[in-house]
Enzyme design. Structure first.
Site: not given
Ligand code: AR6
Length: 178
Positions: A11, A32-34, A123
């Protein structure tokens, strides 16, 4: 008329007017995405998040705030907090729906016509992917059906499982972002 599109990829590379971050309540970044958004967008995003929390405190699950996109191709980042999965009987569905709807509402206030969502909560927060996809698609479709200036919503799937699920549910083509 609004279009919902499925995209596979990162993203942070998408030149949408607004991209959504699956953040946590502290807005201090994470994995993750953050982590990817703060990493690619540079320190400006974190500076704006810190400023916001100094004024407003924690961002509650289901709510949304925004920053600029920093070095990202996106103009804005809308930060929302999804629910941590705790078995499904603790209001998780409603919080997830709120995260999508409040992000759309904020995007509309910002005057953008395009918004891109990651698969919030699926995630690190452990929300079952199939159930999350149903809620995401339903929440966005409901919002758009009521009439909105937003005309393009992207679901950006990073992992193959989410891509398969969204493809099945939307029945649409996949665009690869390189
Ligand atoms: N682009 C798009 N999607 C992504 C990317 C990317 N670059 N990287 C990961 N994903 P998550 P949550 C997807 O874990 O479950 C953080 O530490 C991934 O495959 O990012 O809402 C925050 O600070 C998954 O499908 O977010 C919070 O503490 C989706 O993004 C916690 O994680 C969400 O995974 C939030 O957890």
């Amino acid at each position: 008329m609004a279009t919902i599109r499925l995209i596979r990829g990162d993203i942070t590379r998408l030149p949408a007017e607004a991209i959504v971050n699956a953040a946590n309540s502290s807005l201090r970044g994470g994995g993750g995405v953050d982590g990817a958004i703060h990493g690619a967008g540079g320190p400006q995003i974190l500076r704006e998040c810190i400023k916001w929390t100094e004024k407003h405190g924690l961002l509650p699950p289901g709510e949304a705030m925004y920053t600029t996109g920093g070095k990202l191709p996106a103009k804005y980042v809308i930060h929302t907090v999804g629910p941590v999965w705790r078995g499904g009987d603790n209001g998780e569905d409603q919080i997830l729906a709120n995260a999508y709807k409040n992000s759309l509402r904020l995007a509309e206030e910002l005057g953008v016509q395009q918004i891109a969502f990651p698969n919030i909560s699926t995630g690190i927060y452990g929300f079952p992917k199939e159930r999350a996809a149903d809620i995401a698609i339903r929440s966005v479709a409901e919002y758009l059906r009521r009439g909105s200036r937003i005309n393009e919503v992207f679901f950006v799937c990073f992992d193959k499982e989410n891509e398969r699920i969204y493809h099945e549910k939307l029945g649409s083509d996949t665009l690869e972002i390189k």
